[in-house]
Structures are given as C-alpha cells and as structure tokens.
Motif scaffolding. Structure first.
Motif, PDB file in Angstrom:
ATOM      1  N   ALA A 254       0.855  -1.188   0.000  1.00 12.78           N
ATOM      2  CA  ALA A 254       0.000   0.000   0.000  1.00 12.78           C
ATOM      3  C   ALA A 254       0.889   1.236   0.000  1.00 12.78           C
ATOM      4  O   ALA A 254       2.054   1.182   0.391  1.00 12.78           O
ATOM      5  CB  ALA A 254      -0.909   0.003   1.219  1.00 12.78           C
ATOM      6  N   VAL A 255       0.300   2.363  -0.427  1.00 14.75           N
ATOM      7  CA  VAL A 255       1.058   3.616  -0.532  1.00 14.75           C
ATOM      8  C   VAL A 255       0.222   4.762   0.020  1.00 14.75           C
ATOM      9  O   VAL A 255      -0.968   4.876  -0.266  1.00 14.75           O
ATOM     10  CB  VAL A 255       1.438   3.916  -2.007  1.00 14.75           C
ATOM     11  N   VAL A 256       0.891   5.607   0.793  1.00  9.85           N
ATOM     12  CA  VAL A 256       0.324   6.880   1.235  1.00  9.85           C
ATOM     13  C   VAL A 256       1.208   7.958   0.606  1.00  9.85           C
ATOM     14  O   VAL A 256       2.425   7.889   0.713  1.00  9.85           O
ATOM     15  CB  VAL A 256       0.342   7.007   2.775  1.00  9.85           C
ATOM     16  N   LEU A 257       0.579   8.925  -0.046  1.00 12.36           N
ATOM     17  CA  LEU A 257       1.331  10.000  -0.692  1.00 12.36           C
ATOM     18  C   LEU A 257       0.812  11.343  -0.220  1.00 12.36           C
ATOM     19  O   LEU A 257      -0.390  11.597  -0.262  1.00 12.36           O
ATOM     20  CB  LEU A 257       1.208   9.911  -2.216  1.00 12.36           C
ATOM     21  N   GLY A 258       1.738  12.191   0.198  1.00 11.89           N
ATOM     22  CA  GLY A 258       1.370  13.537   0.600  1.00 11.89           C
ATOM     23  C   GLY A 258       2.167  14.567  -0.162  1.00 11.89           C
ATOM     24  O   GLY A 258       3.339  14.352  -0.490  1.00 11.89           O
TER      25      GLY A 258
ATOM     26  N   GLY B 197      -8.048   4.766  -8.322  1.00 15.07           N
ATOM     27  CA  GLY B 197      -8.998   4.207  -7.364  1.00 15.07           C
ATOM     28  C   GLY B 197      -8.800   4.677  -5.943  1.00 15.07           C
ATOM     29  O   GLY B 197      -9.251   4.026  -5.002  1.00 15.07           O
ATOM     30  N   ALA B 198      -8.150   5.805  -5.762  1.00 17.31           N
ATOM     31  CA  ALA B 198      -7.918   6.344  -4.413  1.00 17.31           C
ATOM     32  C   ALA B 198      -9.020   7.342  -4.060  1.00 17.31           C
ATOM     33  O   ALA B 198      -9.620   7.960  -4.947  1.00 17.31           O
ATOM     34  CB  ALA B 198      -6.562   7.046  -4.346  1.00 17.31           C
ATOM     35  N   GLU B 199      -9.264   7.481  -2.757  1.00 17.51           N
ATOM     36  CA  GLU B 199     -10.159   8.542  -2.306  1.00 17.51           C
ATOM     37  C   GLU B 199      -9.517   9.878  -2.651  1.00 17.51           C
ATOM     38  O   GLU B 199      -8.307   9.975  -2.846  1.00 17.51           O
ATOM     39  CB  GLU B 199     -10.345   8.463  -0.786  1.00 17.51           C
ATOM     40  N   GLN B 200     -10.324  10.917  -2.700  1.00 20.46           N
ATOM     41  CA  GLN B 200      -9.781  12.254  -2.926  1.00 20.46           C
ATOM     42  C   GLN B 200      -8.872  12.619  -1.747  1.00 20.46           C
ATOM     43  O   GLN B 200      -9.088  12.158  -0.619  1.00 20.46           O
ATOM     44  CB  GLN B 200     -10.901  13.274  -3.100  1.00 20.46           C
ATOM     45  N   PRO B 201      -7.855  13.432  -1.960  1.00 21.63           N
ATOM     46  CA  PRO B 201      -6.886  13.743  -0.906  1.00 21.63           C
ATOM     47  C   PRO B 201      -7.507  14.416   0.314  1.00 21.63           C
ATOM     48  O   PRO B 201      -8.390  15.261   0.183  1.00 21.63           O
ATOM     49  CB  PRO B 201      -5.908  14.697  -1.592  1.00 21.63           C
ATOM     50  N   ALA B 202      -7.016  14.023   1.464  1.00 22.09           N
ATOM     51  CA  ALA B 202      -7.365  14.709   2.710  1.00 22.09           C
ATOM     52  C   ALA B 202      -6.600  16.024   2.737  1.00 22.09           C
ATOM     53  O   ALA B 202      -5.474  16.108   2.242  1.00 22.09           O
ATOM     54  CB  ALA B 202      -6.980  13.849   3.910  1.00 22.09           C
ATOM     55  N   THR B 203      -7.214  17.045   3.302  1.00 26.71           N
ATOM     56  CA  THR B 203      -6.578  18.359   3.381  1.00 26.71           C
ATOM     57  C   THR B 203      -6.202  18.678   4.813  1.00 26.71           C
ATOM     58  O   THR B 203      -7.046  18.581   5.709  1.00 26.71           O
ATOM     59  CB  THR B 203      -7.534  19.462   2.869  1.00 26.71           C
TER      60      THR B 203
ATOM     61  N   TRP C 247      -3.684   6.102  -0.375  1.00 19.49           N
ATOM     62  CA  TRP C 247      -4.290   7.239   0.306  1.00 19.49           C
ATOM     63  C   TRP C 247      -3.462   8.474  -0.018  1.00 19.49           C
ATOM     64  O   TRP C 247      -2.237   8.407  -0.075  1.00 19.49           O
ATOM     65  CB  TRP C 247      -4.311   7.027   1.815  1.00 19.49           C
ATOM     66  N   LEU C 248      -4.157   9.580  -0.210  1.00 16.00           N
ATOM     67  CA  LEU C 248      -3.505  10.830  -0.581  1.00 16.00           C
ATOM     68  C   LEU C 248      -3.855  11.916   0.425  1.00 16.00           C
ATOM     69  O   LEU C 248      -4.962  11.946   0.956  1.00 16.00           O
ATOM     70  CB  LEU C 248      -3.979  11.278  -1.969  1.00 16.00           C
ATOM     71  N   PHE C 249      -2.894  12.812   0.652  1.00 14.59           N
ATOM     72  CA  PHE C 249      -3.167  13.993   1.464  1.00 14.59           C
ATOM     73  C   PHE C 249      -2.344  15.160   0.945  1.00 14.59           C
ATOM     74  O   PHE C 249      -1.358  14.977   0.239  1.00 14.59           O
ATOM     75  CB  PHE C 249      -2.884  13.732   2.956  1.00 14.59           C
ATOM     76  N   HIS C 250      -2.790  16.355   1.287  1.00 17.38           N
ATOM     77  CA  HIS C 250      -1.984  17.530   1.008  1.00 17.38           C
ATOM     78  C   HIS C 250      -2.078  18.484   2.190  1.00 17.38           C
ATOM     79  O   HIS C 250      -3.028  18.449   2.963  1.00 17.38           O
ATOM     80  CB  HIS C 250      -2.351  18.222  -0.308  1.00 17.38           C
ATOM     81  N   SER C 251      -1.041  19.292   2.316  1.00 16.13           N
ATOM     82  CA  SER C 251      -1.006  20.277   3.393  1.00 16.13           C
ATOM     83  C   SER C 251      -0.552  21.603   2.808  1.00 16.13           C
ATOM     84  O   SER C 251       0.188  21.637   1.833  1.00 16.13           O
ATOM     85  CB  SER C 251      -0.056  19.841   4.513  1.00 16.13           C
TER      86      SER C 251
ATOM     87  N   ALA D  69       0.795   0.828 -11.389  1.00 13.55           N
ATOM     88  CA  ALA D  69       1.090   0.050 -10.180  1.00 13.55           C
ATOM     89  C   ALA D  69       0.208   0.488  -9.014  1.00 13.55           C
ATOM     90  O   ALA D  69      -0.267  -0.346  -8.235  1.00 13.55           O
ATOM     91  CB  ALA D  69       2.565   0.182  -9.809  1.00 13.55           C
ATOM     92  N   LEU D  70      -0.023   1.790  -8.885  1.00 14.70           N
ATOM     93  CA  LEU D  70      -0.847   2.287  -7.784  1.00 14.70           C
ATOM     94  C   LEU D  70      -2.295   1.832  -7.909  1.00 14.70           C
ATOM     95  O   LEU D  70      -2.982   1.633  -6.907  1.00 14.70           O
ATOM     96  CB  LEU D  70      -0.773   3.814  -7.711  1.00 14.70           C
TER      97      LEU D  70
END
Length: 164
Positions: free
Chosen positions: A49-53, A110-116, A82-86, A75-76
């Motif tokens: 699994a991958v988390v990207l911010g 197929g990822a949820e929209q990024p968390a803010t 899971w995605l996030f941005h700050s 591949a993803l």
C-alpha cells in the motif's frame, strides 16, 4: 522490506513531518513502513500500500508529487492508496480541494480524494522571497491540526488492518 510506503513532496518540511506522523501511526498497527521523499522512490511495486502527501502552494501540488502519481499510476491502481496535502493557511480548510489533475489521477488509480491538512509558514522555515514576506504577516503560523492528522492516520491504519 517494508509493507507500506509513505512518500511525500515538500518544500519547507511541514508535509514531511505530517508523513512521519502518519507513518508512526501505521507502524503502531504492526506494519513495517518506509518513509521517503518522492524523489527517492525508485518503484512502488514492492509495497502492499502507498500513502502520498504533497505540499500545496497556490492551489497546486508539488510537481514531483504529480509526476510520481503519473509515473506509477498503473502500479498504484493495483494497491490501496491514500492521498493527502497540506498547505492552506488559516483555520478554514473547507473550500480547499485538490487540483483538477490530482483529482483525476486519484480517480484513475482508485484512491479517495486527498485529505486536506493545514500548513505551516513561519519565518524560520520559509523558503523563497515571497514565502519569507508572507511569513512576516498575518498568515504566519503553524495551522496543522495534529488531532485531525491522527484521526486520518487512524482511518488509514484501520483499513490496512482490515485488508490483512
């Protein structure tokens, strides 16, 4: 080899700190986690699994984070992501959504929209002329909500446990 990759793209270090906090929470759920700057990720194939911010500047993701999503899209799409941005400064994050290209890539893999999450802009961490000027004004401060970050990281960790 770690099971989970937490990758980040940052300019002033705040997004890296969020990535490290997310990784720590995932580790506490008995997962092996690698935390890397996106520029140092050669492949995502070996991770489950991958988390990207990404840091968010002027409503844009860091270019290296967008390139990472594009380069690894196939591949993803075969693993949980899971995605996030700050980056937003201030207390109102409700109107901040990911840039159109990032929203499209999230849907494609197929990822949820990024968390803010809020960002940080302080005189001691500001990089660049405009950021240094802004850091001396009313938008200066650390607007990261560590409780919200922990709740989101808990959500990710719970989904990873359920996927086992």
């Amino acid at each position: 080899m770690a099971e989970i990759l937490v990758a980040y793209a940052t300019k002033m270090g705040a997004t890296k700190e969020i990535a490290e906090a997310v990784a720590e929470r995932i580790r506490s759920a008995a997962h092996q986690v690698t935390v890397l700057d996106v520029a140092d990720v050669e492949s995502v194939e070996q991770y489950k699994a991958v988390v990207l911010g990404s840091a968010l500047y002027a409503a844009r993701w860091r270019p290296e984070a967008v390139r990472f999503l594009k380069r690894n899209a196939a591949a993803l799409a075969r693993k949980p992501v899971w995605l996030f941005h700050s980056g937003p400064l201030g207390d109102d994050l409700s109107s901040q959504k990911a840039p159109r290209k990032v929203r499209e890539l999230a849907t494609r893999i197929g990822a949820e929209q990024p968390a803010t999450f809020g960002g940080r802009l302080t005189p001691d961490t500001a990089v660049g002329f405009f950021a240094k000027k802004m850091a001396q004004g009313p938008m200066s401060g650390d607007f990261r909500d560590w409780n919200a970050i922990e709740l989101w990281a808990n959500h990710v960790a719970e989904q990873l446990v359920a996927a086992r």
